[in-house]
Design an enzyme around this catalytic site. Structure first.
Site, mmCIF file in Angstrom:
data_model
loop_
_atom_site.group_PDB
_atom_site.id
_atom_site.type_symbol
_atom_site.label_atom_id
_atom_site.label_comp_id
_atom_site.label_asym_id
_atom_site.label_seq_id
_atom_site.Cartn_x
_atom_site.Cartn_y
_atom_site.Cartn_z
ATOM 1 N N GLU A 1 46.435 77.545 16.265
ATOM 2 C CA GLU A 1 47.261 77.653 17.475
ATOM 3 C C GLU A 1 47.074 78.947 18.272
ATOM 4 O OE1 GLU A 1 48.722 74.358 15.152
ATOM 5 O OE2 GLU A 1 48.250 76.421 14.604
ATOM 6 N N GLY B 1 48.537 67.645 17.752
ATOM 7 C CA GLY B 1 49.260 66.940 18.793
ATOM 8 C C GLY B 1 48.373 66.715 20.007
ATOM 9 N N ASP C 1 53.026 75.828 14.029
ATOM 10 C CA ASP C 1 54.305 75.115 14.005
ATOM 11 C C ASP C 1 54.243 74.030 12.945
ATOM 12 O OD1 ASP C 1 52.492 73.468 15.393
ATOM 13 O OD2 ASP C 1 54.030 72.669 16.728
ATOM 14 N N GLY D 1 49.296 69.520 14.035
ATOM 15 C CA GLY D 1 50.199 68.422 13.696
ATOM 16 C C GLY D 1 49.698 67.548 12.571
#
Length: 357
Positions: free
Chosen positions: A145, A74, A153, A122
């Protein structure tokens, strides 16, 4: 039929095209390593809506522009600014992104994700949930992350909690990128295709069924991986109940690679490490991707108000000094109630899923 609700530069960040029997999604922010913005997520979702019941579209193909990779994740600069200023735009972005991840996982037609080059965060979410996942000798797949004060995620804890043994726990805590063979071993990819064959493969998809194209291009084995040779100490060490015990076991093995791994873990956010281990263990017990994504959404929204997310992105991306000052700075100072706070639904942190269209 192709959607075009986005305008200007935003529309150019995801290029849409139908070539023969295949519809193509091309992530087109090569200078940002095709990092996803909210507008890009919405455009992909709109394209899938248009193509799902279009009889002319038999296959969807996802690729990334440029030479470096499919997608680095992201837009974390935007997330940094949102977290720093107490905004809510990231929560809105994650809601649509995670719904898109679930939609890709249940996509009824062949969804061919070309995971060439860097595929992180992402980028894993929009590729590794697909039903046809191709890696090359250039692939580097990771969920990094914990190094920015965040937690895996986009369904990453779902995927990593279902790897053989404790390989997923190792990848989740360390953020270590893996190549083609290890991505296949861990269930993050299905097929190896040499990068030089990708142009021919993509051309054949315009007129040939996916299974026949794969049969034509998947004869070579991938370059040897690394994880299988380390399964003994990985499975033993990461089976521990706490991050502290995992680190202690790694240091006690006498294996140089295990010692290096412990040192790597200790550079990550202590809070993120503890939340990640808890998330991984709970994800194993959750039966569906949607339930895991719901858990991840709560965690992500909680992380948005955590000092480590702002500090981690600052150190790794903004200032690039690689010297994050985590709060707290050690594993022993992370209290259990702080970890548990990440799993609550306070403040309306619920994802919810609309039905497939």
């Amino acid at each position: 039929m192709t959607p075009d609700t986005a305008v200007g530069a935003e529309a150019e960040h995801v290029l849409l095209a139908i070539r023969g029997r295949a519809a193509h999604l091309t992530l087109n922010r090569p200078k940002a390593l095709n990092a996803l913005t909210h507008a890009m997520v919405r455009r992909i979702d709109e394209a899938l809506t248009a193509w799902e019941h279009d009889p002319a579209v038999e296959t969807v193909v996802l690729t990334g522009a440029g030479e470096r990779g499919l997608c680095a994740g992201g837009d974390i600069r935007a997330i940094h600014e949102d977290a720093r200023t107490g905004g809510t735009a990231s929560a809105d972005f994650w809601r649509d992104e995670y719904r898109l991840n679930a939609r890709i996982a249940r996509w009824s037609k062949p969804y061919v994700a070309v995971m060439d080059g860097i595929v992180m965060g992402g980028g894993v979410g929009i590729s590794a949930h697909g039903n046809v996942r191709i890696v090359t000798e250039r692939s580097r797949v990771a969920m990094p992350e914990t190094g920015i004060g965040f937690v895996p995620d986009v369904g990453g804890t779902y995927l990593l909690s279902r790897t053989p043994g404790e390989l997923g726990t190792h990848l989740a805590l360390t953020g270590t990128p893996v190549g083609a063979a290890d991505a296949i071993l861990c269930g993050l990819a299905d097929h190896y295709v040499p990068s030089l064959q990708l142009p021919a493969l993509l051309a054949e998809l315009t007129s040939t069924p996916v299974r026949d194209v794969l049969a034509h291009h998947t004869h070579q084995p991938p370059p040897p991986g690394e994880l299988a040779a380390h399964r003994d100490w990985i499975d033993h060490c990461y089976a521990a109940d706490t991050v502290e015990e995992i680190v202690d076991r790694l240091l006690a093995t006498g294996v140089p690679e295990a010692k290096q791994t412990a040192e790597t873990i200790l550079t990550k956010s202590p809070t993120s490490l503890k939340v990640t281990l808890t998330a991984m263990r709970r994800a194993r017990e959750l039966p569906t991707l949607e339930e895991v994504l719901t858990q991840e959404y709560r965690i992500s929204c909680a992380a948005l108000t955590s000092p480590d997310l702002v500090e981690g992105i600052r150190a790794q991306v903004i200032d690039k000094d690689r010297k994050p000052r985590w709060v707290p700075g050690t594993l022993g100072k992370v209290e259990d109630e702080v970890v548990e706070r990440f799993f609550g639904a306070e403040g309306g942190r619920e994802l919810g899923f609309r039905s497939a269209t």
